[in-house]
Design a protein around this motif. Structure first.
Motif, PDB file in Angstrom:
ATOM      1  N   TYR A  67       6.155   2.265   3.592  1.00 49.92           N
ATOM      2  CA  TYR A  67       6.283   1.777   4.797  1.00 49.92           C
ATOM      3  C   TYR A  67       6.284   0.096   4.743  1.00 49.92           C
ATOM      4  O   TYR A  67       7.243  -0.634   5.242  1.00 49.92           O
TER       5      TYR A  67
ATOM      6  N   ARG B  45      10.430   6.567   0.686  1.00 50.23           N
ATOM      7  CA  ARG B  45       8.980   7.005   0.074  1.00 50.23           C
ATOM      8  C   ARG B  45       9.106   7.268  -1.314  1.00 50.23           C
ATOM      9  O   ARG B  45       8.318   6.754  -2.156  1.00 50.23           O
TER      10      ARG B  45
ATOM     11  N   TYR C 292      10.137   4.149  -3.674  1.00 52.69           N
ATOM     12  CA  TYR C 292       9.172   3.319  -3.683  1.00 52.69           C
ATOM     13  C   TYR C 292       7.938   4.031  -4.737  1.00 52.69           C
ATOM     14  O   TYR C 292       7.515   3.389  -5.415  1.00 52.69           O
ATOM     15  N   GLN C 293       7.648   5.235  -4.471  1.00 52.07           N
ATOM     16  CA  GLN C 293       6.529   5.765  -5.331  1.00 52.07           C
ATOM     17  C   GLN C 293       7.021   5.739  -6.892  1.00 52.07           C
ATOM     18  O   GLN C 293       6.248   5.618  -7.653  1.00 52.07           O
TER      19      GLN C 293
ATOM     20  N   ARG D 125       0.942  -1.150   0.000  1.00 53.34           N
ATOM     21  CA  ARG D 125      -0.074  -0.028   0.020  1.00 53.34           C
ATOM     22  C   ARG D 125       0.734   1.329   0.244  1.00 53.34           C
ATOM     23  O   ARG D 125       0.281   2.396  -0.607  1.00 53.34           O
ATOM     24  N   ASP D 126       2.168   1.361   0.888  1.00 56.75           N
ATOM     25  CA  ASP D 126       2.830   2.370   0.614  1.00 56.75           C
ATOM     26  C   ASP D 126       4.237   1.950   0.959  1.00 56.75           C
ATOM     27  O   ASP D 126       4.558   0.860   1.334  1.00 56.75           O
TER      28      ASP D 126
END
Length: 159
Positions: A133, A139, A142-143, A130-131
């Motif tokens: 984490y 962050r 990953y995005q 989901r994110d």
């Protein structure tokens, strides 16, 4: 102790020590580096001791992922992990499900798993954490990786 009690204790110990490896044995985790932009792997569903047919598929990953990604086959799932100096972090995975597993999964987690393709006996789905984490990556990294996954999935082809 009676012979029957000894036998029952012995059988219980044997079962505990051997574990629940299933009728088909343990599935070793197979990790392979992605050394080419076209990644070819094989999957099959495992449903209550029943093995589905083995399907070979390919996906095309971005050129910048080559050498940075490894796949991890855990039976009916192929994880695409980004390799860092701290280990491997999952970006997404592709899973093979039987028809009954698919409908159970869709009913339990609507919207979390996305369909890719299906055959008469196997559904292929994918999922992203989901994110950041849940991936263990920074962050922004990953995005950026997750944003490219839908394009990777459009290249999914059964061989």
């Amino acid at each position: 102790m009676t012979k029957q009690l000894r036998l029952a204790v012995l059988i219980t110990l044997v079962l505990l020590l051997t574990g629940c490896s299933g009728a088909f044995g343990d599935y070793p985790t197979i990790t392979e580096a992605a050394t080419d932009a076209t990644v070819v792997r094989s999957l099959q569903f495992i449903d209550e001791g029943r093995l589905g047919p083995v399907y070979t598929f390919s996906v095309d990953i971005p050129d910048e992922w080559v050498g940075q990604i490894q796949t991890r086959n855990d039976g009916n799932s192929i994880y695409f992990d980004y390799v860092t100096e701290n280990g491997a972090a999952p970006i997404f995975f592709i899973e093979a499900l039987s028809i009954s597993q698919f409908w159970e999964q869709v009913g339990s987690y609507p919207g979390i798993y996305e369909d890719i393709q299906w055959t008469r006996d196997t559904y292929f789905i994918y999922h992203l954490p989901r994110d950041a984490y849940y991936s263990g990556l920074a962050r922004d990294l990953y995005q950026a990786l997750a944003a490219q996954v839908p394009q990777v999935i459009t290249t999914f082809q059964l061989q």
